[in-house]
Design a protein around this motif. Structure first.
Motif, mmCIF file in Angstrom:
data_model
loop_
_atom_site.group_PDB
_atom_site.id
_atom_site.type_symbol
_atom_site.label_atom_id
_atom_site.label_comp_id
_atom_site.label_asym_id
_atom_site.label_seq_id
_atom_site.Cartn_x
_atom_site.Cartn_y
_atom_site.Cartn_z
ATOM 1 N N UNK B 70 25.707 27.972 39.046
ATOM 2 C CA UNK B 70 24.830 28.223 40.189
ATOM 3 C C UNK B 70 23.398 27.861 39.824
ATOM 4 N N UNK B 71 22.999 28.200 38.601
ATOM 5 C CA UNK B 71 21.635 27.878 38.142
ATOM 6 C C UNK B 71 21.403 26.373 38.092
ATOM 7 N N UNK B 72 22.476 25.630 37.787
ATOM 8 C CA UNK B 72 22.366 24.163 37.736
ATOM 9 C C UNK B 72 22.468 23.544 39.126
ATOM 10 N N UNK B 73 22.939 24.339 40.070
ATOM 11 C CA UNK B 73 23.101 23.827 41.430
ATOM 12 C C UNK B 73 24.199 22.798 41.579
ATOM 13 N N UNK B 74 25.231 22.936 40.750
ATOM 14 C CA UNK B 74 26.316 21.945 40.769
ATOM 15 C C UNK B 74 27.667 22.605 41.014
ATOM 16 N N UNK B 75 28.605 21.877 41.631
ATOM 17 C CA UNK B 75 29.979 22.390 41.665
ATOM 18 C C UNK B 75 30.532 22.326 40.248
ATOM 19 N N UNK B 76 31.548 23.133 39.966
ATOM 20 C CA UNK B 76 32.043 23.236 38.596
ATOM 21 C C UNK B 76 33.453 22.652 38.482
ATOM 22 N N UNK B 77 33.581 21.618 37.661
ATOM 23 C CA UNK B 77 34.876 20.969 37.447
ATOM 24 C C UNK B 77 35.527 21.587 36.226
ATOM 25 N N UNK B 78 36.784 21.997 36.374
ATOM 26 C CA UNK B 78 37.487 22.699 35.297
ATOM 27 C C UNK B 78 38.680 21.883 34.856
ATOM 28 N N UNK B 79 38.907 21.839 33.539
ATOM 29 C CA UNK B 79 40.013 21.049 33.003
ATOM 30 C C UNK B 79 41.299 21.878 32.896
ATOM 31 N N UNK B 80 41.179 23.060 32.319
ATOM 32 C CA UNK B 80 42.357 23.887 32.069
ATOM 33 C C UNK B 80 42.790 24.563 33.358
ATOM 34 N N UNK B 81 44.112 24.542 33.633
ATOM 35 C CA UNK B 81 44.624 25.121 34.879
ATOM 36 C C UNK B 81 44.437 26.639 34.914
ATOM 37 N N UNK B 82 44.600 27.281 33.771
ATOM 38 C CA UNK B 82 44.452 28.742 33.737
ATOM 39 C C UNK B 82 42.993 29.138 33.969
ATOM 40 N N UNK B 83 42.076 28.426 33.317
ATOM 41 C CA UNK B 83 40.639 28.686 33.522
ATOM 42 C C UNK B 83 40.266 28.412 34.984
ATOM 43 N N UNK B 84 40.834 27.344 35.518
ATOM 44 C CA UNK B 84 40.583 26.985 36.915
ATOM 45 C C UNK B 84 40.976 28.161 37.811
#
Lengths: 202, 287
Positions: B70-84
């Motif tokens: 949120x501080x970076x103002x960016x959407x967050x892309x996640x690699x690991x399915x569990x983390x996602x």
């Protein structure tokens, strides 16, 4: 007991444990009596083959307030939380969430798990996370093996993992670790406040 | 200026046991003009251990990383399915004011603009028309394995059908490979039971591999480091235990993408697999 032909129907006496259903409903947000025992959860469950009470049976036990049976079952510990049951329930009950709530209850009430290894693993994982901010796999493996006293777990994997450069030998604390520790402290403080309240009504 | 920019959350294993996934992700995204800015000071999402023992911790841990995005103002892309799953679920729960307030107290600050959480497979599949295939994966038969947490629960994570998802299949097909039809696309691999109940993990993962093999697949494509580890690393053990023998290389979908983009198996860390994929790649003229 009442006999009807060849079928014996026992009268089920409501017990103090019938509070189980209302606690689970509150905790999980699921309407337990919507379950009409179709069995799709059990049919899709990958771990059902090893469970003493199947997911369907757990739902029935919660409906009847059979707290001891539920908390003694291995079901709530070998549940993989794969969400297949929740995805398939025709009554849209999040069965996985019910399992999660029951596991929380088991942790709060008894302290000892029916499948101790699973609880030990999760405790070891969180300990490792708290310490390093990110999981240090070698440390987690060692910690699990020592805590569970299954000293040889996954030991045969070690040479292959090391030779392929998959396993750092030394831990590295992530920069965010101090924040993680702060989060743990805050969460435990808040949980303690609501724990007594929960325990009194389960 | 990249065409797409994301805050990047790799997940713990991508810096260690699943380095191939991290490396292949970075290289392929770079080649496709997608900028991934790794979140500084990211920490573990809590995985299954947090949510199975402590519900508040289970949201607070991923919320910390959401706050950084949120501080970076960016959407967050996640690699690991569990983390996602953990991040997406936290984002979902934070939309409830009471939860957001409580987590805000734990973190020291509320999250007012909850970032969008997106899985790498979604990102790359949406850009499949832009893939400049240098080396088509012609003749390669791939079983696309989604596992549990990319598609369930549907209303939280599900960006694809929960019984017969197609997004990985369509991405792999865009690379010139053939994907097989099989029934175990979303069956659990045994997840974190690799330590505590490895008997369950072995049985479940063996079933997945066996079904993939029976469908005619020559390899399995995955999008989760735990699925990869369970499927790739224990085939010898499985063959000692079960009558139905399996031998299938297990690759990250980003590694297959990398090959198609002309990257070498060496830079994509193909030497880090337990079940060696090199004979298959050589046979298909891809290495």
């Amino acid at each position: 007991m009442y006999y009807a032909g060849m079928v014996i129907i026992e009268t089920i006496t409501p017990s103090p444990s019938s509070q189980l259903r209302s606690w689970v409903e509150r905790e999980s947000g699921q309407k337990i009596f919507r379950c009409y025992q179709c069995g799709k959860c059990t049919a899709g469950c990958p771990a059902a083959y090893t469970m003493d009470l199947t997911p369907r049976q757990i739902m029935r036990a919660v409906q009847f307030g059979l707290k001891e049976e539920v908390l003694k079952s291995n079901t709530i510990w070998v549940c993989l939380h794969c969400q297949t049951c929740s995805a398939r329930c025709p009554q849209e009950i999040d069965v996985a969430k019910v399992m999660e709530s029951l596991r929380l209850l088991a942790v709060m009430e008894k302290g000892k798990a029916a499948v101790e290894e699973v609880k030990i693993f999760h405790d070891a994982f969180l300990s490792n996370l708290w310490r390093f901010g990110r999981i240090y796999e070698l440390g987690l493996g060692a910690s699990y093996n020592l805590r569970s006293r299954h000293f040889l777990t996954n030991l045969s994997m070690l040479p292959g993992m090391l030779s392929r450069g998959k396993l750092p030998i030394l831990p590295r604390s992530a920069k965010g670790t101090s924040r993680v520790k702060a989060i743990f402290s805050q969460v435990y403080a808040k949980e303690k406040e609501s724990e007594m309240e929960r325990k009194g009504t389960a | 200026m990249a065409s797409l920019t994301f805050a990047y959350y790799p997940g713990c294993t991508l810096h260690t046991t699943a380095k191939q996934y991290d490396v292949s992700t970075r290289l392929t995204c770079q080649a496709m003009d997608i900028a991934l800015e790794e979140l500084k000071d990211w920490t573990c999402c809590g995985a299954s251990s947090a949510h199975l023992t402590n519900p508040l911790l289970a949201i607070a841990l991923p919320a910390k990383d959401l706050q950084q995005a949120e501080e970076r103002g960016l959407p967050i892309a996640v690699a690991c399915a569990a983390c996602y799953f953990r991040l997406k679920l936290a984002a979902h729960e934070l939309s409830n004011k009471a939860t957001n307030d409580l987590v805000g107290e734990v973190l020291g600050k509320r999250i007012d603009h909850i970032p969008q959480v997106i899985h790498l497979l979604q990102v790359l599949e949406s850009k499949k028309a832009d893939i400049a295939v240098k080396k088509p994966l012609t003749g390669l038969k791939v079983a696309c394995y989604y596992g549990c947490l990319l598609v369930r629960p549907k209303n939280t994570v599900g960006f694809d059908d929960k019984e017969n998802p197609q997004k990985m299949d369509s991405l792999i097909q865009a690379l010139g490979a053939e994907t097989t039809q099989w029934n175990f696309k979303t069956e659990c691999c045994g997840a974190s039971f690799v330590m505590a109940r490895s008997d369950i993990m072995l049985k479940l993962s063996h079933r997945v591999l066996s079904q993939a093999q029976q469908s005619g697949a020559e390899c399995v494509a995955v999008a989760c480091p735990l699925c990869h580890s369970n499927l790739d690393s224990h085939q010898k053990e499985m063959n000692a235990k079960f009558a139905d023998k399996v031998e299938l290389p297990v690759l990250y979908f980003t590694q297959l993408l990398g090959i198609a983009l002309g990257l070498s198996p060496r830079e994509l860390l193909f030497d880090q697999h337990f079940t060696n994929p090199m004979p298959l790649l050589k046979e298909k003229g891809l290495a």
